[in-house]
Design an enzyme around this catalytic site. Sequence first.
Site, PDB file in Angstrom:
ATOM      1  N   TYR A 194      17.140  30.359   8.114  1.00 35.80           N
ATOM      2  CA  TYR A 194      16.116  31.356   8.407  1.00 35.80           C
ATOM      3  C   TYR A 194      16.112  31.756   9.884  1.00 35.80           C
ATOM      4  O   TYR A 194      16.520  30.981  10.752  1.00 35.80           O
ATOM      5  CB  TYR A 194      14.734  30.800   8.041  1.00 35.80           C
ATOM      6  CG  TYR A 194      14.511  30.666   6.555  1.00 35.80           C
ATOM      7  CD1 TYR A 194      14.268  31.770   5.761  1.00 35.80           C
ATOM      8  CD2 TYR A 194      14.527  29.404   5.941  1.00 35.80           C
ATOM      9  CE1 TYR A 194      14.052  31.651   4.396  1.00 35.80           C
ATOM     10  CE2 TYR A 194      14.306  29.269   4.584  1.00 35.80           C
ATOM     11  CZ  TYR A 194      14.071  30.404   3.815  1.00 35.80           C
ATOM     12  OH  TYR A 194      13.870  30.274   2.474  1.00 35.80           O
ATOM     13  N   LYS A 222       0.834  -1.206   0.000  1.00 34.24           N
ATOM     14  CA  LYS A 222       0.000   0.000   0.000  1.00 34.24           C
ATOM     15  C   LYS A 222       0.868   1.256   0.000  1.00 34.24           C
ATOM     16  O   LYS A 222       2.045   1.225   0.350  1.00 34.24           O
ATOM     17  CB  LYS A 222      -0.925   0.004   1.218  1.00 34.24           C
ATOM     18  CG  LYS A 222      -0.211   0.087   2.562  1.00 34.24           C
ATOM     19  CD  LYS A 222      -1.208   0.080   3.707  1.00 34.24           C
ATOM     20  CE  LYS A 222      -0.483   0.188   5.061  1.00 34.24           C
ATOM     21  NZ  LYS A 222      -1.432   0.251   6.184  1.00 34.24           N
TER      22      LYS A 222
END
Length: 367
Positions: free
Chosen positions: A252, A30
């Site tokens: 950042y 899956k």
Amino acid sequence: MLNCVKINRENIIKNLKRIRNMTPLICVVKDDAYGLGIENILPVLYNEGERYYAVAFFEEASEIRKMYEDVNIIILNYTEEEKLHEAVKDKIEVSVFSMLQLHRYIEILGDKIPELGIHIKFNTGMNRLGFDIEETPELCRIISENNLQVKSVFSHISNSENIENTEKQLEKFENITNLLKKHEINYGFRHISASPALFQYTGKYNFDFSRVGMAIYGLEPLSKDTGLEKCISIESKIINIKNVKKGEYISYGENNRLEKDTAVGIIPMGYAQGIQMQIENKGAYALINGKKAPVIGEVCMDMLLLDISGIENVNLLDSVVLLGKSGNEEITLRDISKWTSTIQDDIITKISKKIKRIITQGELWKK
């Protein structure tokens, strides 16, 4: 190629053979074979003789059917009503887990409902999907009146390492199958074990099949080490090197001020490629030339910054290992799980599908 996921065919086969010595299995592929790519994994399993597969959604089942006509495919999740006629035509088997769902399927397919292969799921304690034991008599009536083709009956263990709760679930499952027998309901087989229960109880509760996914791919199914072969490696490359002075900021924000002069290596993998931001300030590292390169600064969308100050001879486009071995060092999925406070499945299924998956013949993770 700047980034890649390498998949060790040899170790997948070793894991598969070990599992087959424990149980007949339904191979769970899956969610694109746990993010590894159905097109990569299925040929390996098929060539080893596996013919029963489980997926999450119809689209995956349809993809497998186009690859192989002689395999059985179970959809474990909900199959949309508009796909039911195609499921009948392509002999794709579906899971049914509620009265509302079952009534909808009967209404839509009408006289064709006996042609649909159905796997009946029972709720034994997970309380997610499945008929409750109290619904069994009514369910048996509907099965008989509509001549339903019941391929199997199954359930799912919520926590295999909680022995007391697992025993309760197994007792309930056996009570349900006894009720089915009492009402003379015929079905193909029973299954309840997935990878964790299979390895926790070493075959005690396998019934006719076990649904096995993560263990095939080398993901440890229990908190203890089961000795599975590791099959997945993730690699990137150095795309830039910056020598940054003490007191300057990196990445950042203003929370990443350097306390020393630092050689910073940048790789082109960030959260858009599947690097989870939870690794920040958790002691995470990558491997370069057999040495640890700590993750520093904030994870960017397409880049990650590494402290390479303690590593000699780092050059542009040098290999960086994010999962796997380099020299005598290694990073495992358990390590990344610890850094990210998540599970192994979550890590590998989040690696971007844009990153190429490469099947290797066995050179990775050699002992």
